[in-house]
Design a protein around this motif. Structure first.
Motif, PDB file in Angstrom:
ATOM      1  N   GLY A  71       1.756  -0.515  -7.955  1.00  0.00           N
ATOM      2  CA  GLY A  71       0.989   0.685  -8.221  1.00  0.00           C
ATOM      3  C   GLY A  71      -0.052   0.954  -7.151  1.00  0.00           C
ATOM      4  N   HIS A  72      -0.615   2.185  -7.192  1.00  0.00           N
ATOM      5  CA  HIS A  72      -1.594   2.607  -6.197  1.00  0.00           C
ATOM      6  C   HIS A  72      -2.779   1.654  -6.123  1.00  0.00           C
ATOM      7  CE1 HIS A  72       0.394   6.283  -5.361  1.00  0.00           C
ATOM      8  NE2 HIS A  72       0.120   6.883  -6.487  1.00  0.00           N
ATOM      9  N   ALA A  95       0.864  -1.188   0.000  1.00  0.00           N
ATOM     10  CA  ALA A  95       0.000   0.000   0.000  1.00  0.00           C
ATOM     11  C   ALA A  95       0.890   1.224   0.000  1.00  0.00           C
ATOM     12  CB  ALA A  95      -0.920  -0.009   1.210  1.00  0.00           C
ATOM     13  N   HIS A  96       0.290   2.396  -0.148  1.00  0.00           N
ATOM     14  CA  HIS A  96       1.082   3.621  -0.202  1.00  0.00           C
ATOM     15  C   HIS A  96       1.585   3.973   1.190  1.00  0.00           C
ATOM     16  CE1 HIS A  96       2.284   7.193  -2.445  1.00  0.00           C
ATOM     17  NE2 HIS A  96       2.124   7.831  -1.313  1.00  0.00           N
ATOM     18  N   LEU A 103      -0.905  10.486 -15.287  1.00  0.00           N
ATOM     19  CA  LEU A 103      -0.715  11.519 -14.277  1.00  0.00           C
ATOM     20  C   LEU A 103      -0.879  10.981 -12.862  1.00  0.00           C
ATOM     21  CD1 LEU A 103      -2.679  14.452 -15.949  1.00  0.00           C
ATOM     22  CD2 LEU A 103      -0.200  14.207 -15.781  1.00  0.00           C
ATOM     23  N   TRP A 104      -1.536   9.835 -12.697  1.00  0.00           N
ATOM     24  CA  TRP A 104      -1.709   9.258 -11.364  1.00  0.00           C
ATOM     25  C   TRP A 104      -0.373   8.907 -10.711  1.00  0.00           C
ATOM     26  CZ3 TRP A 104      -6.592   6.162 -12.967  1.00  0.00           C
ATOM     27  CH2 TRP A 104      -7.733   6.827 -12.499  1.00  0.00           C
ATOM     28  N   ARG A 105       0.657   8.782 -11.513  1.00  0.00           N
ATOM     29  CA  ARG A 105       1.983   8.499 -10.952  1.00  0.00           C
ATOM     30  C   ARG A 105       2.417   9.575  -9.959  1.00  0.00           C
ATOM     31  NH1 ARG A 105       6.306   8.793  -9.049  1.00  0.00           N
ATOM     32  NH2 ARG A 105       8.238   7.726  -9.640  1.00  0.00           N
ATOM     33  N   PHE A 106       1.872  10.798 -10.096  1.00  0.00           N
ATOM     34  CA  PHE A 106       2.328  11.926  -9.291  1.00  0.00           C
ATOM     35  C   PHE A 106       1.304  12.342  -8.235  1.00  0.00           C
ATOM     36  CE2 PHE A 106       3.701  12.214 -13.729  1.00  0.00           C
ATOM     37  CZ  PHE A 106       5.061  12.005 -13.566  1.00  0.00           C
ATOM     38  N   THR A 107       0.324  11.512  -7.980  1.00  0.00           N
ATOM     39  CA  THR A 107      -0.705  11.839  -6.994  1.00  0.00           C
ATOM     40  C   THR A 107      -0.765  10.756  -5.921  1.00  0.00           C
ATOM     41  OG1 THR A 107      -2.486  10.687  -8.161  1.00  0.00           O
ATOM     42  CG2 THR A 107      -2.074  12.983  -8.776  1.00  0.00           C
ATOM     43  N   VAL A 108      -1.346  11.112  -4.798  1.00  0.00           N
ATOM     44  CA  VAL A 108      -1.553  10.169  -3.698  1.00  0.00           C
ATOM     45  C   VAL A 108      -3.042   9.857  -3.612  1.00  0.00           C
ATOM     46  CG1 VAL A 108      -1.291   9.771  -1.222  1.00  0.00           C
ATOM     47  CG2 VAL A 108       0.414  11.113  -2.464  1.00  0.00           C
ATOM     48  N   PRO A 109      -3.442   8.578  -3.568  1.00  0.00           N
ATOM     49  CA  PRO A 109      -4.869   8.250  -3.478  1.00  0.00           C
ATOM     50  C   PRO A 109      -5.493   8.838  -2.210  1.00  0.00           C
ATOM     51  CG  PRO A 109      -3.572   6.300  -3.985  1.00  0.00           C
ATOM     52  CD  PRO A 109      -2.606   7.376  -3.623  1.00  0.00           C
ATOM     53  N   PRO A 110      -6.740   9.276  -2.277  1.00  0.00           N
ATOM     54  CA  PRO A 110      -7.401   9.809  -1.075  1.00  0.00           C
ATOM     55  C   PRO A 110      -7.391   8.850   0.110  1.00  0.00           C
ATOM     56  CG  PRO A 110      -8.670  10.374  -3.019  1.00  0.00           C
ATOM     57  CD  PRO A 110      -7.571   9.456  -3.478  1.00  0.00           C
ATOM     58  N   ARG A 111      -7.442   7.537  -0.173  1.00  0.00           N
ATOM     59  CA  ARG A 111      -7.409   6.585   0.946  1.00  0.00           C
ATOM     60  C   ARG A 111      -6.106   6.724   1.732  1.00  0.00           C
ATOM     61  NH1 ARG A 111      -3.742   2.778  -0.200  1.00  0.00           N
ATOM     62  NH2 ARG A 111      -3.207   2.496  -2.387  1.00  0.00           N
ATOM     63  N   ALA A 137       6.409   0.435  -0.627  1.00  0.00           N
ATOM     64  CA  ALA A 137       6.297  -0.933  -1.119  1.00  0.00           C
ATOM     65  C   ALA A 137       5.492  -1.034  -2.402  1.00  0.00           C
ATOM     66  CB  ALA A 137       5.673  -1.835  -0.046  1.00  0.00           C
ATOM     67  N   ASP A 138       4.668  -0.016  -2.715  1.00  0.00           N
ATOM     68  CA  ASP A 138       3.934  -0.049  -3.967  1.00  0.00           C
ATOM     69  C   ASP A 138       4.747   0.519  -5.123  1.00  0.00           C
ATOM     70  OD1 ASP A 138       3.888   2.661  -3.508  1.00  0.00           O
ATOM     71  OD2 ASP A 138       1.720   2.888  -3.604  1.00  0.00           O
ATOM     72  N   GLY A 139       6.009   0.865  -4.860  1.00  0.00           N
ATOM     73  CA  GLY A 139       6.904   1.331  -5.914  1.00  0.00           C
ATOM     74  C   GLY A 139       7.023   2.825  -6.026  1.00  0.00           C
TER      75      GLY A 139
END
Length: 542
Positions: free
Chosen positions: A275-276, A34-35, A418-426, A112-114
């Motif tokens: 990935g996320h 997870a992130h 672009l998701w590579r540069f964002t953090v999921p809301p969770r 751990a998610d890279g």
């Protein structure tokens, strides 16, 4: 004419079986990632210490790998730590001798998610209070642009290239590589995708090591990126692209179909490996959802160029179009269902769609998806029937519409990168929940305690005390915590602390049942005859 096959079927099956076994082993051994987010640090961010600490300990919510740690001195100079030790989710930084004043430790780790994660912990020694340190500077624009472009090209290789090779062998009657511009585009997508898989490893390493995009071409950065969790994705993706290239060379239809099917499976496995989305809990739902989502996209996007070429050729166009129109509803159903599951897990609440960077990218993607679904519906319910009936110019109109549909789908891939540069809301919710802490400094003539309660919320908390005597860390034999809140009728909650390193004592999972101002007493047993008790108050929120 008896033309010998370019690659004989018996030589294909060992390669396919070995590739499938490698994929199975890679994913079967993958942990639940997870992130990462920082839970708390010792000493705490913005704390004031009487004596310089010998080490900084960072506690994360999951396992991390350190890539770069620097100590920033009061005059702005930087020092390297004496040593760095990673033990799962705990990172211990041995500090050089520190003097009076403000200090900051800048840390960079690989989640751990890279995905690389960075931050700063600031503290002061023997001076006035220090403000909490902000997160370190964002990624350089040149590196971010290179990573985004490489990811878009990799998506082209997987979805246009591998998906196109699958469509050539399964969709179009009479197995043969697509001719003309469409065929060249599929071949170019595969070649560029393979190149991007290699370059992406170096760029990932450059991000991990704090380097520029040019340094990402070096062996040191490439090795670091290839060894990260994202390196697993890149390795499987490269294998899938190689299988697709082989499938386009095979003349035996059965072997070509089997090889292209394994390549298509490799697309789903590659994106499910890191990935996320794929590493979010619960793993039993997210990994299969990512696999289905990616495979469905490859089936849809990959079929468009071969269909356009078949319609232009004429003879094989209507049968291929009829087969695609009949079967595509199933991948589209899986794509939408998997997308809904992943969005629900990642977003947490609908308001995050407009209040977070991740949500805004998702909103743009959904708008483009709605447009492409309208185009697909028009193609299926209007133009496909017209082509089947042999109406004049229907095939040409359908080719143009498919070209527009392809362009919109490519725009979606560019947005998704672009998701590579964002953090999921969770992860933002988890970080907000875990990183909130309250600190208080307690002291008397014999001892001083820097006390931290994390998180400062109702529920299980961790209580950490850094204990100092007149000449440094105090060698205590035992430390006990007592919490009281007479206003709600709670006179004493007791917790036994454990020494986690010299002078630092922690009690985990101490249950605080209600919000309010709590009195905290720290009892320090120095020897069999000496005990020191310090007391203070902390505020616990809901």
């Amino acid at each position: 004419m008896n033309a010998a096959p370019a690659v004989r079927a018996p030589r294909i099956w060992p390669i396919c079986l070995l590739f499938a076994a490698a994929l199975w082993l890679a994913l079967a051994s993958a942990p639940a990632w997870a992130h990462a987010s920082l839970v708390h640090s010792e000493p705490a961010n913005a704390s004031v210490l009487a004596q310089p600490p010998e080490a900084l300990t960072l506690h994360f919510n999951e396992d991390v790998t350190p890539t770069r740690v620097e100590l920033v001195e009061p005059d702005g100079s930087t020092l390297a730590p004496r040593a760095i030790h990673a033990d799962g989710a705990v990172l211990t930084v041995q500090l050089p001798p520190l003097g009076q004043g403000h200090h900051a430790v800048s840390w960079h780790v690989i989640s751990a998610d890279g995905h690389p994660v960075a931050g700063v912990v600031a503290f002061a020694v023997g001076t006035a209070a220090v403000q909490p340190a902000p997160v370190s500077a964002p990624m350089p624009a040149a590196l971010a642009g290179a990573i985004w472009l490489a990811r878009v090209v990799l998506y082209l290789g997987l979805f246009v290239g591998v998906g196109g090779a699958f469509a050539e062998t399964w969709l179009v009657p009479g197995h043969a590589p697509t001719e003309g511009a469409a065929g060249h585009a599929i071949g170019a997508a595969l070649a560029l995708g393979l190149l991007s898989a290699a370059v992406s490893a170096g760029l990932q390493g450059a991000d991990m090591l704090g380097l520029g995009p040019a340094q990402g071409l070096g062996w040191h950065a490439w090795r670091a990126g290839a060894g990260s969790p994202y390196g697993v994705t890149l390795g499987i993706a490269a294998g899938a692209i190689v299988l697709a290239l082989i499938a386009r060379r095979v003349r035996a239809p059965g072997a070509a179909r089997a090889t292209s099917l394994l390549a298509l499976i490799g697309v789903g496995l590659a994106l499910a490996a890191s990935g996320h989305a794929s590493t979010a809990p619960p793993q039993w739902a997210t990994r299969p959802a990512v696999f289905l989502h990616a495979t469905a996209i490859a089936l849809w996007v990959g079929a468009l160029l071969p269909l356009m070429a078949a319609l232009r050729a004429g003879g094989s166009g209507p049968p291929a179009l009829a087969r695609f129109s009949r079967l595509i509803v199933y991948p589209l159903g899986a794509l939408v269902l998997a997308g809904v599951v992943l969005a629900a897990i990642q977003m947490g609440s609908p308001k995050a769609l407009l209040t977070t960077d991740y949500g805004r990218v998702l909103a743009l993607k959904l708008a483009l998806v709605a447009l492409v679904l309208l185009l697909a519906a028009f193609n299926r319910w209007r133009l496909t029937d017209a082509v089947a009936k042999g109406e004049a110019n229907a095939a040409q109109q359908l080719r143009r519409s498919i070209a527009v549909e392809t362009a919109v789908l490519l725009a979606i891939l560019a947005v998704v990168a672009l998701w590579r540069f964002t953090v999921p809301p969770r992860s933002l919710v988890h970080a907000a929940h875990t990183q909130e802490s309250v600190q208080v400094q307690l002291h008397d003539p014999r001892a001083m305690v820097d006390l931290q309660v994390t998180p400062a919320r109702v529920g299980p908390v961790a209580i950490t005390a850094s204990i100092h005597g007149a000449s440094g860390a105090l060698a205590a034999r035992e430390v006990r915590y007592t919490l009281a809140n007479p206003a709600v009728g709670i006179e004493a909650l007791h917790a036994q602390a454990t020494e986690v390193r010299p002078g630092v004592w922690r009690a985990d999972k101490v249950l605080v049942p209600t919000a309010g101002r709590w009195t905290v007493r720290v009892a320090i047993l120095v020897d069999a005859f000496t005990e020191t008790t310090l007391q203070g108050t902390v505020s616990i929120g809901r």
